[in-house]
Design a protein around this motif. Structure first.
Motif, mmCIF file in Angstrom:
data_model
loop_
_atom_site.group_PDB
_atom_site.id
_atom_site.type_symbol
_atom_site.label_atom_id
_atom_site.label_comp_id
_atom_site.label_asym_id
_atom_site.label_seq_id
_atom_site.Cartn_x
_atom_site.Cartn_y
_atom_site.Cartn_z
ATOM 1 N N TRP A 131 0.798 -1.229 0.000
ATOM 2 C CA TRP A 131 0.000 0.000 0.000
ATOM 3 C C TRP A 131 0.818 1.260 0.000
ATOM 4 C CZ3 TRP A 131 -4.979 -0.153 3.412
ATOM 5 C CH2 TRP A 131 -5.896 -0.977 2.776
ATOM 6 N N VAL A 132 1.939 1.205 0.688
ATOM 7 C CA VAL A 132 2.647 2.454 0.901
ATOM 8 C C VAL A 132 3.691 2.705 -0.184
ATOM 9 C CG1 VAL A 132 4.035 3.741 2.557
ATOM 10 C CG2 VAL A 132 2.171 2.307 3.356
ATOM 11 N N TYR A 135 2.010 4.154 -3.067
ATOM 12 C CA TYR A 135 0.656 4.238 -2.544
ATOM 13 C C TYR A 135 -0.348 4.102 -3.685
ATOM 14 C CZ TYR A 135 -2.418 5.094 1.244
ATOM 15 O OH TYR A 135 -3.334 4.913 2.222
ATOM 16 N N ILE A 141 -7.657 5.616 -2.501
ATOM 17 C CA ILE A 141 -7.440 5.477 -1.067
ATOM 18 C C ILE A 141 -6.244 6.343 -0.740
ATOM 19 C CG2 ILE A 141 -6.883 3.890 0.792
ATOM 20 C CD1 ILE A 141 -8.150 1.699 -0.869
ATOM 21 N N PRO A 143 -3.584 8.478 1.664
ATOM 22 C CA PRO A 143 -3.013 8.410 3.018
ATOM 23 C C PRO A 143 -3.538 9.562 3.852
ATOM 24 C CG PRO A 143 -1.389 9.277 1.494
ATOM 25 C CD PRO A 143 -2.588 8.918 0.675
ATOM 26 N N PRO B 81 -1.659 6.278 9.396
ATOM 27 C CA PRO B 81 -1.253 6.739 8.063
ATOM 28 C C PRO B 81 -2.195 6.288 6.950
ATOM 29 C CG PRO B 81 0.161 4.955 8.795
ATOM 30 C CD PRO B 81 -0.729 5.289 9.948
ATOM 31 N N TYR B 83 -5.681 5.723 7.240
ATOM 32 C CA TYR B 83 -7.109 5.959 7.523
ATOM 33 C C TYR B 83 -7.830 4.693 7.966
ATOM 34 C CZ TYR B 83 -7.986 10.792 6.039
ATOM 35 O OH TYR B 83 -8.046 12.146 5.965
#
Lengths: 457, 243
Positions: A131-132, A135, A141, A143, B81, B83
């Motif tokens: 996810w990061v 991102y 979606i 952060p 970070p 949500y």
């Protein structure tokens, strides 16, 4: 720079490239020793990812432990690179020359090691990575940019990118030098990395300008990185974390531990690669003087932090201050911080005789980092153990063997990467060393001696 | 739009722990074995804190059930970070398990210690597998979880009201902990509905005894406590928790 041995350019090149072509016995010992610890580290991380964070000593309320402490520590070490090469380059401190490369490389490797910690420390690291990095904006979606854990990777990645570019800019002339003297795969590698460097005037000009620009641009990042890391703690509500002084305090602490780590590295390089002609006693002398100022600045902020906790007379802050100053085991940490972080090394550095003793400089720099590791633990843990009035939930934190292996492994990882680097790239910047020689040269003009090269800026 | 809240009357609480068990059953909270307790990793969305008041032999056991406070200005929310923890329009502090990556920052920043981390893969004995509540997600290892004010019951009631084309009635349903409480110490409901018992308790004279845990932090908890009335004890010893 009176202590310089007069060596020809070719001699300098040959000596500084020596680690690339010959491997001293101790280097093999280093590779094998660090490699073994690294194997344990890889095993510990895999074990933790496979079984979950249950294998660590973390529990409620100690949700953050050794790994976060170590993360802050390595971010601190990473401040050495810019401190040494950018700031000293901008201020034209001559003594920076032999240590810039090593300091920058240490910056990059310690940043990478530091970044590893928050990732493996999450409950679902695969999710974190997925996810990061990057991102997935395409699913809308976003952060939560209010969160310090979003600022944090942004600052660290900016710093990593900046310092890598900076390192690479200073590496290009050396790559060309290596390209012209090697064959085989090394020749191919250096050819690619040298980017067609011919050493003509225009290229030198651009390289110099890029170096200066990058060191100027990286300065705000340098200040912001550890400030933002400190906000991981300072924006929370945990007593003793919730302090406005944290940002400058963490930055000065980072410089203290980072520059000390450079001293350690200088001593090790001098010993391992026999760079006595390049890393000279005058360099230890100069960096020792810098460290006195940095260390005293750090002590000032350390005392300020304690003072700011006591001054508002807030019962919860006072409680935890009392706990971490006077109660076992934190009283031992307090003593470690004071004695190792300041009261052993700084009085020693005051004397030039000791500053010019490599062995003493090596051990004092190790002492500083022992103190600084203790300081990070001391800052982070007590507030979590005794969070607010919930005596029912107060608990001690005991790191498990997995966490201890990861801490040991992080040191081995940085060491191992540094060794690998010095097998492929010259650990001392060759062109900067030669430039220093030229700057030091003086010509006899009539009755006066003048510098051979006049600086343009 | 309702604003969900809870009142816990400590004068009525006898410390039986029924709320803890009911919550465990309703919300698919994994079984806390002795081992897990020793590791200090037990998951209890509502927990019962026991304090000793006074010195032996003149000693009293004091109980205080602590669910998530559902702060209106929650410290756990902005630090996530991704949500995974956010605030619903009905004032509930919600956790999205699928989003959670397990940084545990929310738990670090929660001053009530009511956010729980799944350190291990949750396990149930075979005999209990059919007992799991189908309306509640079973959380996997590596995510945070916490009290949801029984969101599944809220959603069900709201859905029912919508089907019948009416507004939600006061005290139409309640949470598992409130339902199980034998002394009726826990009251759940809509703080904005003047007919609900919660709103009446919060607004009425009874709330001279009312306070919220760590209220001075300014996080606006939605859970109100009513002080213990102790006829024998001096006034200031009502609660060791007030702050």
């Amino acid at each position: 720079m009176q202590e310089r041995h007069h060596l020809g350019e070719e001699a300098i090149t040959r000596e500084l490239f020596r680690p690339l072509v010959s491997t001293p016995a101790m280097m093999w010992v280093g590779f094998i020793g660090l490699g073994a610890v690294l194997a344990i580290f890889v095993f510990a991380v895999s074990w933790m990812v496979y079984w979950g964070l249950g294998v660590t000593g973390l529990q409620r309320p100690n949700m953050w432990g050794f790994m976060i402490v170590n993360f802050v520590f390595w971010i601190g070490i990473s401040h050495a690179g810019v401190m040494i090469s950018a700031i000293l380059r901008l201020t034209q401190a001559e003594w920076r020359r032999p240590v810039t490369r090593a300091a920058e490389v240490m910056t990059i490797f310690s940043l990478m090691t530091a970044m590893l910690h928050p990732v493996i420390h999450t409950g679902r690291p695969w999710r974190t990575l997925y996810w990061v990095f990057p991102y997935d904006f395409w699913r809308n979606i976003w952060p939560d940019i209010r969160g310090p854990l979003v600022w944090d990777p942004s600052a660290i990645l900016t710093y990593l990118t900046g310092s890598t570019l900076f390192l690479y800019t200073t590496l290009i002339p050396d790559m060309a030098l290596a390209r012209d003297r090697t064959t085989g795969w090394r020749h191919v590698l250096y050819t690619i990395l040298a980017l067609g460097w011919r050493g003509n005037e225009r290229q030198w000009k651009m390289q110099t300008i890029a170096g200066f620009l990058l060191s100027g641009l990286i300065l705000p990042v340098f200040v912001s990185v550890h400030s933002i890391v400190s906000w991981d703690f300072a924006v929370s509500l945990v007593p003793t974390w919730h302090a406005t002084v944290f940002a400058p305090y963490f930055v000065i602490g980072a410089i203290h531990s980072g520059v000390s780590a450079v001293v350690t590295l200088m001593a090790l390089m001098r010993w391992l690669f026999r760079f006595e002609h390049y890393i000279r006693l005058e360099h230890f002398d100069a960096i020792g003087r810098l460290l006195i100022a940095v260390g005293t600045g750090w002590l000032w902020f350390f005392l300020l932090d304690i003072f700011f906790a006591i001054y508002p007379q807030e019962a919860r802050e006072l409680e935890i201050m009392q706990f971490r100053l006077f109660q076992w085991p934190f009283n031992v940490f307090t003593a470690l911080i004071f004695i190792f972080g300041y009261f052993i090394p700084v009085p020693i550095w005051v004397f030039q005789r000791f500053r010019r003793n490599v062995r003493i400089m090596f051990w004092t720099s190790i002492a500083v980092n022992v103190g600084m590791w203790a300081e990070r633990y001391w800052l982070i843990k007590p507030g979590l153990m005794r969070k607010y009035e919930w005596t029912f939930d107060w608990n001690w934190y005991r790191p498990s063997i997995v966490e201890i292996s990861i801490i040991m492994g992080s040191f081995a990882l940085v060491g191992f990467l540094l060794l690998v680097f010095s097998k492929i790239f010259p650990p001392i910047s060759v062109w900067e060393e030669k430039e220093g020689v030229h700057f030091a040269q003086q010509l006899q003009v009539g009755k006066r001696r003048v510098s051979a090269i006049v600086r343009e800026f | 739009m309702p604003r969900w809240g809870m009142v816990i009357d400590l004068d009525r609480c006898i410390g039986c722990g029924a709320c803890v068990v009911a919550c465990q059953a309703e919300n698919n909270v994994p079984i806390n074995t002795e081992d897990v307790y020793h590791q200090r990793r037990a998951i209890e969305w509502i927990r019962l804190e026991r304090y000793w008041d006074g010195e032996y032999p003149d000693i009293k056991a004091r109980y205080i059930p602590v669910p998530c406070m559902h702060c209106q200005n929650a410290p756990c929310e902005p630090v996530c970070p991704v949500y995974a923890t956010y605030h619903t329009s009905e004032g509930i502090n919600m956790q999205v398990y699928n989003r959670c990556i397990g940084t545990r920052y929310c738990s670090v920043n929660c001053q009530w210690h009511v956010r729980f981390f799944n350190f291990w893969e949750p396990k149930w004995p075979d005999s209990l597998k059919n007992q799991l509540n189908p309306n509640v997600t079973v959380r996997s290892r590596g995510v945070m979880e916490k009290c949801t004010f029984c969101i599944q019951r809220i959603v069900k009631a709201e859905h029912q009201a919508k089907l019948e084309g009416r507004d939600l009635r006061a005290d139409e349903f309640t949470t598992a902990c409130a339902q199980a409480c034998p002394t009726d110490a826990i009251v759940f409901g809509d703080l904005d509905n003047p007919n609900s018992r919660v709103a009446q308790l919060v607004n009425s004279a009874v709330n001279e005894r009312g306070y919220r845990l760590l209220e001075d932090l300014g996080t606006e908890p939605s859970v109100y406590y009513l002080k213990k009335v102790d006829l024998e004890a001096p006034v200031e010893e009502h609660s060791s928790h007030q702050g």
